[in-house]
Design an enzyme around this catalytic site. Structure first.
Site, PDB file in Angstrom:
ATOM      1  N   SER A  15       0.831  -1.209   0.000  1.00  0.00           N
ATOM      2  CA  SER A  15       0.000   0.000   0.000  1.00  0.00           C
ATOM      3  C   SER A  15       0.863   1.256   0.000  1.00  0.00           C
ATOM      4  O   SER A  15       0.597   2.210  -0.741  1.00  0.00           O
ATOM      5  CB  SER A  15      -0.928  -0.001   1.229  1.00  0.00           C
ATOM      6  OG  SER A  15      -1.838  -1.065   1.176  1.00  0.00           O
ATOM      7  N   ARG A  38       0.827   8.225   6.030  1.00  0.00           N
ATOM      8  CA  ARG A  38      -0.001   7.372   6.878  1.00  0.00           C
ATOM      9  C   ARG A  38      -1.437   7.890   6.932  1.00  0.00           C
ATOM     10  O   ARG A  38      -2.379   7.089   7.016  1.00  0.00           O
ATOM     11  CB  ARG A  38       0.597   7.258   8.280  1.00  0.00           C
ATOM     12  CG  ARG A  38       0.024   6.106   9.090  1.00  0.00           C
ATOM     13  CD  ARG A  38       0.940   5.641  10.186  1.00  0.00           C
ATOM     14  NE  ARG A  38       2.058   4.873   9.695  1.00  0.00           N
ATOM     15  CZ  ARG A  38       2.021   3.567   9.422  1.00  0.00           C
ATOM     16  NH1 ARG A  38       0.887   2.894   9.572  1.00  0.00           N
ATOM     17  NH2 ARG A  38       3.089   2.934   9.002  1.00  0.00           N
ATOM     18  N   HIS A  41      -2.857   6.631   3.791  1.00  0.00           N
ATOM     19  CA  HIS A  41      -3.018   5.184   3.879  1.00  0.00           C
ATOM     20  C   HIS A  41      -4.296   4.798   4.609  1.00  0.00           C
ATOM     21  O   HIS A  41      -5.010   3.880   4.196  1.00  0.00           O
ATOM     22  CB  HIS A  41      -1.803   4.565   4.589  1.00  0.00           C
ATOM     23  CG  HIS A  41      -1.922   3.096   4.827  1.00  0.00           C
ATOM     24  ND1 HIS A  41      -2.215   2.562   6.064  1.00  0.00           N
ATOM     25  CD2 HIS A  41      -1.789   2.038   3.986  1.00  0.00           C
ATOM     26  CE1 HIS A  41      -2.262   1.245   5.974  1.00  0.00           C
ATOM     27  NE2 HIS A  41      -2.009   0.899   4.727  1.00  0.00           N
TER      28      HIS A  41
END
Length: 206
Positions: A15, A38, A41
């Site tokens: 990812s 993040r 994500h």
């Protein structure tokens, strides 16, 4: 459509590879990039490339506070659940959420406020450095601003990412007017998952 064959343990790494590819030539501050990645994500939303505001040196200040045993206070148990508590504990810190406490419900009812606002008053009584991770309730962020102005609290840092439509943008603008270390998701977007993701990104860097 071709489906990637990938082992469960490799999904997160893959990812982040995809995120890195889609970021392309975007020039990002080295300390901010892991946090932005993040946030993307956890949401699959590349708007966080543009809407995350970082005050000067906030990441370094958060890392220093964590190393010194800072606690983290959230405004939802969902955010608390998502933060890597074992890693924080290695530095001597704990993650707190007071939203479900009986005394908070009573205080909110008595004072005519939200539980989120009342939980910030309780957090003000904690000793030592505290990082606030607000991902849901703008009233928590607004009460935090009032406590800062009253000199009752001096946050090590504030993560201001409440999500929604009512007073969300306004609460974020309020905290951005205060001179405290902060990471804020400008606009309506955010959430408990984003608050936890930002905390974890900093923890993994520390």
């Amino acid at each position: 459509m071709k489906v990637e064959k990938i082992l469960p343990k490799d999904i997160e790494a893959r990812s982040f590879e995809i995120i890195e590819q889609e970021l392309g030539d975007a020039e990002l501050d080295a300390m901010q990039k892991p946090i932005i990645k993040r946030a993307i994500h956890t949401t699959a939303d590349f708007d966080y490339l543009e809407n995350l505001y970082f005050s000067d040196g906030v990441v370094e200040k958060m890392m220093k506070a964590i190393k010194n045993g800072a606690d983290i206070v959230t405004d939802t148990n969902m955010a608390r659940a998502g933060i890597n508590k074992k890693l924080l504990a290695k530095f001597g810190g704990e993650v707190y959420c007071f939203m479900a406490d009986e005394d908070i419900a009573k205080a909110a009812k008595s004072n005519g406020t939200t539980r989120a606002a009342a939980s910030m008053d309780k957090a003000a009584k904690l000793n030592g450095d505290v990082i606030f991770a607000i991902g849901n309730a703008p009233t928590a962020l607004m009460r935090l601003c009032e406590l800062i102005d009253e000199g009752r609290i001096n946050p090590a840092a504030v993560i201001g990412v409440p999500v929604g439509f009512v007073n969300v943008v306004q609460s974020k603008e309020m905290i951005m007017e205060r001179k405290v270390p902060q990471i804020v998701a400008r606009g309506r977007k955010g959430g408990s998952n984003v608050a936890a993701a930002i905390c974890n990104a900093v923890l993994y860097m520390t």
